[in-house]
Design a protein around this motif. Structure first.
Motif, PDB file in Angstrom:
ATOM      1  N   GLN A 106      58.910  86.448  52.535  1.00  0.00           N
ATOM      2  CA  GLN A 106      58.376  87.783  52.257  1.00  0.00           C
ATOM      3  C   GLN A 106      57.394  87.798  51.087  1.00  0.00           C
ATOM      4  O   GLN A 106      56.698  88.793  50.873  1.00  0.00           O
ATOM      5  CB  GLN A 106      59.525  88.760  51.982  1.00  0.00           C
ATOM      6  CG  GLN A 106      60.380  89.032  53.205  1.00  0.00           C
ATOM      7  CD  GLN A 106      61.543  89.958  52.930  1.00  0.00           C
ATOM      8  OE1 GLN A 106      61.578  90.647  51.911  1.00  0.00           O
ATOM      9  NE2 GLN A 106      62.518  89.975  53.827  1.00  0.00           N
ATOM     10  N   GLY A 107      57.341  86.711  50.331  1.00  0.00           N
ATOM     11  CA  GLY A 107      56.392  86.609  49.218  1.00  0.00           C
ATOM     12  C   GLY A 107      55.356  85.538  49.489  1.00  0.00           C
ATOM     13  O   GLY A 107      55.044  85.219  50.636  1.00  0.00           O
ATOM     14  N   ARG A 108      54.820  84.966  48.424  1.00  0.00           N
ATOM     15  CA  ARG A 108      53.819  83.917  48.554  1.00  0.00           C
ATOM     16  C   ARG A 108      54.443  82.631  49.085  1.00  0.00           C
ATOM     17  O   ARG A 108      55.631  82.379  48.922  1.00  0.00           O
ATOM     18  CB  ARG A 108      53.172  83.642  47.185  1.00  0.00           C
ATOM     19  CG  ARG A 108      52.245  84.745  46.688  1.00  0.00           C
ATOM     20  CD  ARG A 108      50.959  84.791  47.491  1.00  0.00           C
ATOM     21  NE  ARG A 108      50.267  83.508  47.485  1.00  0.00           N
ATOM     22  CZ  ARG A 108      49.474  83.087  46.516  1.00  0.00           C
ATOM     23  NH1 ARG A 108      49.262  83.851  45.451  1.00  0.00           N
ATOM     24  NH2 ARG A 108      48.865  81.915  46.598  1.00  0.00           N
ATOM     25  N   ARG A 271      56.421  91.211  49.479  1.00  0.00           N
ATOM     26  CA  ARG A 271      55.336  92.136  49.742  1.00  0.00           C
ATOM     27  C   ARG A 271      55.909  93.323  50.500  1.00  0.00           C
ATOM     28  O   ARG A 271      56.680  93.166  51.449  1.00  0.00           O
ATOM     29  CB  ARG A 271      54.249  91.442  50.563  1.00  0.00           C
ATOM     30  CG  ARG A 271      53.506  90.385  49.787  1.00  0.00           C
ATOM     31  CD  ARG A 271      52.726  89.435  50.694  1.00  0.00           C
ATOM     32  NE  ARG A 271      51.916  90.129  51.690  1.00  0.00           N
ATOM     33  CZ  ARG A 271      51.187  89.499  52.615  1.00  0.00           C
ATOM     34  NH1 ARG A 271      51.180  88.168  52.660  1.00  0.00           N
ATOM     35  NH2 ARG A 271      50.477  90.183  53.488  1.00  0.00           N
ATOM     36  N   SER A 297      50.856  83.484  53.161  1.00  0.00           N
ATOM     37  CA  SER A 297      52.270  83.508  53.533  1.00  0.00           C
ATOM     38  C   SER A 297      52.613  82.274  54.352  1.00  0.00           C
ATOM     39  O   SER A 297      51.786  81.781  55.130  1.00  0.00           O
ATOM     40  CB  SER A 297      52.562  84.762  54.370  1.00  0.00           C
ATOM     41  OG  SER A 297      53.794  84.652  55.058  1.00  0.00           O
TER      42      SER A 297
END
Length: 353
Positions: A106-108, A271, A297
């Motif tokens: 869900q993030g980098r 995100r 992602s």
């Protein structure tokens, strides 16, 4: 050669620098071979539990021990970066409008984030010990990060086969620095799973033939990320609304009660658009839209077709008739797996309007 006192001092300062860089765990293991580790890997491969991940077998000798990959290595510095979520990963289970994306995605992209910090730590180590040679690894090389993390004392491999930390639960990204330095190894972490089998019972597809053994052929993470083409019919309903990865076995681990939401590496913060995405929106993605949404992602690497295939299985499981228009539009998709998934989803939705 680093003498014993200097080795312990260097290891202590190394851990401090690792913490300053955002790592939640740091430990040291020998780069030599562990016969039991090698035997378990060979058994897993021999049983075909690696599914289509042939790279696990083709570089077996490199995986058996760090020195198989780099004979000059003497020590392994095992690092863990916490991505413990603030929200319950199971909160969207059964939601007819929303899809579930694994917390880690869900993030980098963790590969980039962790490797950058590993390189910074490796530069510090070489500055402190100029004779040292180093190599850094994050998941893309034949490195057995989880058993090495256990050997380095940062956690133990739980019954779900992932590393469990007494401080950070099941939420650690793992990286490793191989070095030619002889550093004092830590004591391996002892197993603290006890009689608990929460992770085994939580698996929707019964992917654990026994504790500490995972059959990737049945694992939702494998099926939604690595598996190409149509997902076998026997698993489609069990996918539920999982569209990328699965956290079910991790989320139920009792050790997570000690894991505070991660803040040290802000790149892992989710995100907003990926926390609870609407299936109706995801089903309309073309290649350009997919690439734009998942720029930076890890999801980007599976491509639009595999991702939309997953979303169609989720739509078929949703019982949500409002998705019929999006599903029907994909019946003629150029990708055979997408078209097949659309037909399956349409049959499910019209059978259960």
């Amino acid at each position: 050669m680093v003498n014993a006192a200097a080795s312990h001092d260097l290891a202590r300062r190394l851990a401090q620098v690792a913490e300053s860089l955002g790592f939640a765990a740091c430990g040291i293991a020998s780069a030599g071979e562990d016969p039991l580790r090698g035997e378990r890997l060979e058994q897993w491969l021999g049983e075909g539990h690696h599914a289509s991940m042939e790279w696990m077998a083709t570089r077996l000798d490199h995986r058996r021990a760090p020195q198989g990959l780099w004979p000059e290595a003497r020590s392994v510095i095992a690092l863990g970066a916490s991505y413990a979520p603030a929200q319950d990963p199971l909160a969207l289970e059964g939601d007819s409008e929303r899809a579930r994306i694994s917390v880690y995605a869900q993030g980098r992209d963790y590969h980039d984030v962790v490797k950058k910090r590993l390189k910074a730590l490796a530069r510090w180590l070489v500055a402190e010990a100029p004779e040292a040679q180093v190599k850094v690894f994050v998941d893309t090389a034949p490195v057995m990060e989880k058993p090495l993390g256990e050997a380095a004392g940062i956690g133990w491999q739980g019954k779900h086969t992932n590393l469990v930390s007494p401080s950070h639960g099941s939420w650690l990204f793992l990286g490793a620095i191989y070095t030619t330095l002889d550093l004092a190894p830590a004591q391996p972490h002892r197993d603290q799973c006890g009689s608990c089998r929460a992770c085994l019972d939580a698996c929707p597809t019964d992917a654990f033939p026994a504790p500490y053994r995972l059959d990737a052929r049945r694992c939702i993470s494998y099926l939604t990320i690595e598996h190409k083409g149509p997902v076998p019919a026997e698993f489609r309903a069990a996918l539920g609304n999982h569209i990328y990865g699965c956290d079910d076995c991790l989320a139920v681990c009792p050790w997570n009660k000690f894991a505070a939401a991660s803040q040290a590496m802000t790149e892992f913060l989710p995100r907003a658009e990926l926390v609870a995405p609407r299936l109706a929106d995801l089903l309309t993605l073309d290649d350009a839209g997919f690439r734009a949404l998942f720029s930076g992602s890890p999801i980007k690497r599976i491509g639009r077709d595999r991702f939309v295939r997953n979303c169609l299985y989720a739509a078929g499981n949703s019982g949500n008739g409002a998705l019929l228009a999006q599903v029907t539009a994909l019946l003629s998709d150029p990708d055979p797996a997408v078209a097949d998934a659309a037909a399956w989803a349409l049959a499910r939705l019209t059978a259960n309007p």
